[in-house]
Design a protein around this motif. Structure first.
Motif, mmCIF file in Angstrom:
data_model
loop_
_atom_site.group_PDB
_atom_site.id
_atom_site.type_symbol
_atom_site.label_atom_id
_atom_site.label_comp_id
_atom_site.label_asym_id
_atom_site.label_seq_id
_atom_site.Cartn_x
_atom_site.Cartn_y
_atom_site.Cartn_z
ATOM 1 N N CYS A 379 0.836 -1.209 0.000
ATOM 2 C CA CYS A 379 0.000 0.000 0.000
ATOM 3 C C CYS A 379 0.869 1.258 0.000
ATOM 4 C CB CYS A 379 -0.937 -0.006 1.204
ATOM 5 S SG CYS A 379 -2.166 -1.324 1.186
ATOM 6 N N GLY A 380 1.986 1.213 0.740
ATOM 7 C CA GLY A 380 2.887 2.358 0.742
ATOM 8 C C GLY A 380 3.544 2.581 -0.611
ATOM 9 N N LEU A 399 -5.332 1.639 -2.516
ATOM 10 C CA LEU A 399 -5.141 0.331 -1.904
ATOM 11 C C LEU A 399 -5.352 0.368 -0.395
ATOM 12 C CD1 LEU A 399 -2.139 -1.326 -3.783
ATOM 13 C CD2 LEU A 399 -4.585 -1.756 -4.017
ATOM 14 N N ASP A 400 -4.927 1.448 0.262
ATOM 15 C CA ASP A 400 -5.117 1.512 1.704
ATOM 16 C C ASP A 400 -6.600 1.555 2.059
ATOM 17 O OD1 ASP A 400 -5.149 4.042 0.467
ATOM 18 O OD2 ASP A 400 -4.908 5.049 2.393
ATOM 19 N N ILE A 432 -4.771 1.355 10.357
ATOM 20 C CA ILE A 432 -5.146 2.764 10.242
ATOM 21 C C ILE A 432 -4.247 3.634 11.122
ATOM 22 C CG2 ILE A 432 -6.992 4.419 10.683
ATOM 23 C CD1 ILE A 432 -7.455 2.714 8.225
ATOM 24 N N SER A 433 -3.863 3.114 12.276
ATOM 25 C CA SER A 433 -3.063 3.912 13.203
ATOM 26 C C SER A 433 -1.606 3.994 12.789
ATOM 27 C CB SER A 433 -3.158 3.305 14.611
ATOM 28 O OG SER A 433 -4.493 3.269 15.059
ATOM 29 N N ARG A 434 -1.076 2.934 12.216
ATOM 30 C CA ARG A 434 0.360 2.850 11.979
ATOM 31 C C ARG A 434 0.788 3.204 10.564
ATOM 32 N NH1 ARG A 434 3.563 2.692 16.551
ATOM 33 N NH2 ARG A 434 2.828 1.126 18.049
ATOM 34 N N ALA A 435 -0.098 3.100 9.582
ATOM 35 C CA ALA A 435 0.269 3.414 8.203
ATOM 36 C C ALA A 435 0.354 4.933 8.040
ATOM 37 C CB ALA A 435 -0.747 2.821 7.242
ATOM 38 N N TYR A 626 0.402 -4.417 13.801
ATOM 39 C CA TYR A 626 1.395 -3.516 13.229
ATOM 40 C C TYR A 626 2.143 -2.750 14.318
ATOM 41 C CZ TYR A 626 -0.678 -4.635 8.751
ATOM 42 O OH TYR A 626 -1.123 -5.316 7.633
ATOM 43 N N ASP A 627 2.387 -3.424 15.430
ATOM 44 C CA ASP A 627 3.321 -2.871 16.410
ATOM 45 C C ASP A 627 4.703 -2.783 15.766
ATOM 46 O OD1 ASP A 627 1.584 -2.372 18.408
ATOM 47 O OD2 ASP A 627 2.124 -4.052 19.690
#
Length: 744
Positions: A379-380, A399-400, A432-435, A626-627
């Motif tokens: 996605c990135g 994509l995200d 959602i929090s980490r991307a 996604y820690d």
């Protein structure tokens, strides 16, 4: 006509046009045809070498050339041996020369002779020559050094490969044996092999698949069944993975299957490295047969463990580091391939191949720690592709949002297992929090969707009574997990999400004032991004009390964000803060530091950020996939797209206007409330940070249930020091609250 072709072939190879004229053929296939006299066989043999195209890099070199007088005796010997079969001495001598190759020049001539008039006898009656065929497919033709009587170092290998191709071309029953023989040569004891050797094997395999196209579907089972076990050396795993990806250059139809296999292998290593709630790292040996019973479990304490013997500690570190190093290498190879493929064909094609693997394997694997970052990385990459040199009105990255929509569908799907829906909620909140590339609009839409489901659940029949807290947690586990996901996103993206929501409301109001004329705004419909305080109050003040069943660090940080942005009514917020203080663990936490090296990543996971391991009680036994990414080499691919914990929102970030217009907070009132909560932080990282005094918040909401206490299934290493504060006093409550704030 055939005699003219042979005479012409004796002089020089002919082109496609000459061959067409000589054979009176009107049309020829789109391939290179070379007619020549084969000096390695009988006088009138015409060999036709077929290759895909001149542009194809995977072509087999021609057979080695010998003088006629050298080959004639060997050809006669081979013809007589094949005719007599295994009852003659010549046949057994020929078998021994192949089974135990001691004379490479003679063996090379035997392999060339087998391609002559005896080939039809081998392919026509394979049962009569089963032993000979077995040793031909088991032969390792590569020499350690060049022989004086051979043209070059790979002459024996070229003769062997041409014989295998001739056997497969004459009878496709040998296809699987031929592909297995070539793949075994490619992956057995070949880590130090030169590129020329590897290229020859790939060329032979590619040519075999061109001769028999149905082999494309039969090759993958051979590759998958031969993959080295995870306990094999790292170099062997790396080599095999790279050869698998190289094979995709001539068998692109296996791309999705190959990615699935590599991801599954990485997932096996991922789940074997276990990180406990207290930060303990261990190797899961449940699937291993160990010779020593004392090695059944290896556990590494990230804290200083004085009870462990030094030699045992070293053994644990060695085991953990070895498995992590293997996983790191495979993830590096996989991410490199994804990056290269996305640069040529776009990230969408890669996402389409990886997405089914996420649904079938990654999502259903409990506490996977690293493999799921492949989705975030893809996605990135797509976000970067659309961001670089973006022209006006160009399409935006999707994509995200597509991945977030997939996870929301999983959470809302009533036909899925509850544990799968809970896992989807955890993945959704963490992604959602980490991307870093996720937009505020996507964050608001996600939170609004989660709150909408929670409100529908609260309006349903939830009256089933539980005998204790654990049973209540089990009965409403999905509801608590969904609420925790919404709280977690607010902890990370509360400031930008609330700003976006209020800007969307203002933009919508301006459009209504302008009689629905477009004022140039690009905000979503406020109804779709509704994260108003009324919704938070209805969820947090409900008798099911979702905050009490959240991860302790998430609960504390959400209450701080709710205080700064006034998401909850003052009376309810005070009540929740008192409840949180009574339930909080008394653990001294250090202030997190920025991630600069691989070594500090482990410390960051344990002590830094919301939801990290070691951050207090965990009633739902939940995790956030996604820690921080802890692998030392492959983290360089993830880092540009990853959002690290940046600390709590400051009081200055709070908004003054609220949608209902009931309350306006000036800077002084916010500052006073903040001092009451005691969230001033020191810049140093010492464990003896000084705490500000804080006032005890009285309880003022009678309808809210009494605080509950329970024994959590998550344990943490206590590093608290002795104190003169007494439990239950206002100073003790304020101290616990301040220690939580210092962790942010």
């Amino acid at each position: 006509s055939a005699e003219r072709v042979v005479q012409h072939a004796k002089r020089t190879p002919v082109s496609v046009l000459d061959a067409t004229q000589a054979l009176s053929i009107d049309t020829v296939p789109d391939m290179t045809i070379c007619l020549r006299k084969d000096r390695t066989t009988m006088e009138n043999t015409v060999a036709i070498d077929v290759t895909a195209s001149k542009a194809n890099q995977f072509t087999v070199p021609p057979c080695p050339q010998f003088e006629r007088q050298e080959l004639q005796p060997v050809e006669t010997f081979v013809v007589n041996a094949i005719a007599a079969k295994d009852s003659s001495k010549e046949y057994r001598v020929m078998l021994d020369s192949i089974r135990k190759p001691k004379d490479p020049p003679t063996l090379c001539k035997v392999l060339l002779a087998l391609r002559g008039n005896t080939l039809h006898q081998l392919t026509g009656n394979p049962k009569s020559h089963a032993q000979l065929l077995h040793w031909l497919f088991r032969l390792d033709p590569f020499l350690n050094e060049k022989h004086d009587k051979l043209p070059d170092l790979y002459s024996l290998a070229d003769a062997h490969f041409h014989l295998l191709l001739a056997l497969v071309s004459a009878n496709t029953v040998f296809l699987q044996s031929g592909m297995t023989a070539l793949w075994r040569l490619l992956t057995t004891n070949a880590q130090e092999a030169p590129a020329e050797r590897t290229g020859r094997i790939h060329a032979a395999l590619a040519t075999m698949l061109r001769l028999v196209p149905k082999g494309n579907s039969e090759l993958f089972p051979i590759i998958a069944s031969s993959f080295p076990f995870r306990t094999r050396p790292k170099q062997e795993l790396e080599w095999y993975s790279r050869q698998c990806l190289t094979a995709l250059q001539y068998v692109p139809t296996l791309h999705a299957q190959m990615l699935e296999m590599l991801l599954d292998k990485c997932l096996e290593m991922d789940v074997e490295i276990k990180i406990g709630n207290g930060g303990q790292v261990s190797i899961d040996e449940s699937n291993h047969s160990l010779d020593n019973a004392e090695e059944e479990m290896f556990e590494l304490e990230l804290h200083n463990d004085t009870t462990r013997k030094p030699m045992e500690q070293d053994k644990v570190e060695e085991k953990v580091d070895e498995m992590a190093d293997k996983l790191d290498s495979l993830m590096t190879i996989l991410l490199e391939h994804i990056q290269a493929h996305s640069a040529k064909h776009g990230a969408h094609s890669m996402y389409r191949m990886v997405s089914p693997v996420f649904d079938s394997s990654i999502l259903t694997t409990h506490r996977s720690k690293f493999v799921q970052f492949v989705i975030l990385f893809i996605c990135g990459l797509e976000h970067n592709q659309f961001s670089e040199n973006k022209p006006p009105h160009a399409p935006v990255a999707q994509l995200d949002r597509e991945f977030a929509a997939k996870l929301i569908d999983i959470v809302l799907d009533p036909y899925r297992a509850t544990v799968t829906r809970q896992s989807g909620a955890c993945y959704l909140a963490s992604f959602i929090s980490r991307a870093k590339f996720v937009s505020p609009e996507t964050s608001c839409e996600t939170i609004s969707a989660l709150l909408k489901w929670a409100e529908a659940y609260m309006q349903s029949d939830y009256s089933t009574r539980a005998s204790d807290l654990r049973e209540q947690c089990d009965l409403h586990s999905l509801f608590y997990t969904v609420c925790q996901a919404a709280f977690y996103i607010i902890c990370f993206r509360g400031a930008e999400s609330i700003r976006y929501y209020r800007s969307a409301i203002k933009s919508h109001e301006r459009q209504q004032q302008l009689l629905n004329e477009d004022d140039g705004g690009s905000y979503a419909d406020p109804e779709h991004v509704d994260i108003s305080p009324q919704r938070w109050a209805s969820v947090c003040g409900h008798p099911l009390q979702p905050l009490r069943f959240c991860l302790e660090s998430v609960r504390g940080e959400f209450l701080h964000v709710a205080h700064v942005f006034r998401l909850l009514p003052p009376d309810l917020l005070k009540c929740l803060n008192v409840d949180d203080s009574k339930m909080s663990s008394r653990t001294k936490r250090r202030k997190p530091v920025a991630i600069t090296t691989a070594a500090t990543l482990a410390n960051r996971r344990m002590k830094g950020g919301v939801g990290g391991i070691g951050q207090g009680s965990n009633p739902l036994d939940s995790f956030f996939p996604y820690d921080p990414y802890l692998l030392s080499h492959s983290h360089q691919f993830v880092e540009p797209f990853y959002k690290n914990w940046e600390g709590s929102v400051e009081d200055d970030d709070g908004m003054t206007d609220y949608d209902d217009g009931d309350q306006v907070a000036d800077d002084s009132s916010v500052e006073d409330d903040t001092s009451a909560l005691g969230d001033s932080d020191e810049d140093d990282d010492d464990d003896d940070d000084q705490n500000d005094a804080a006032a005890h918040m009285p309880r003022s909401v009678d309808s809210y249930l009494n605080p509950m206490s329970y024994i959590s299934n998550a344990t943490i290493e206590s590093t608290s020091t002795k104190s003169s504060f007494q439990p239950g006093t206002p100073d003790e409550v304020a101290r616990n609250k301040q220690e939580q704030r210092q962790a942010w």
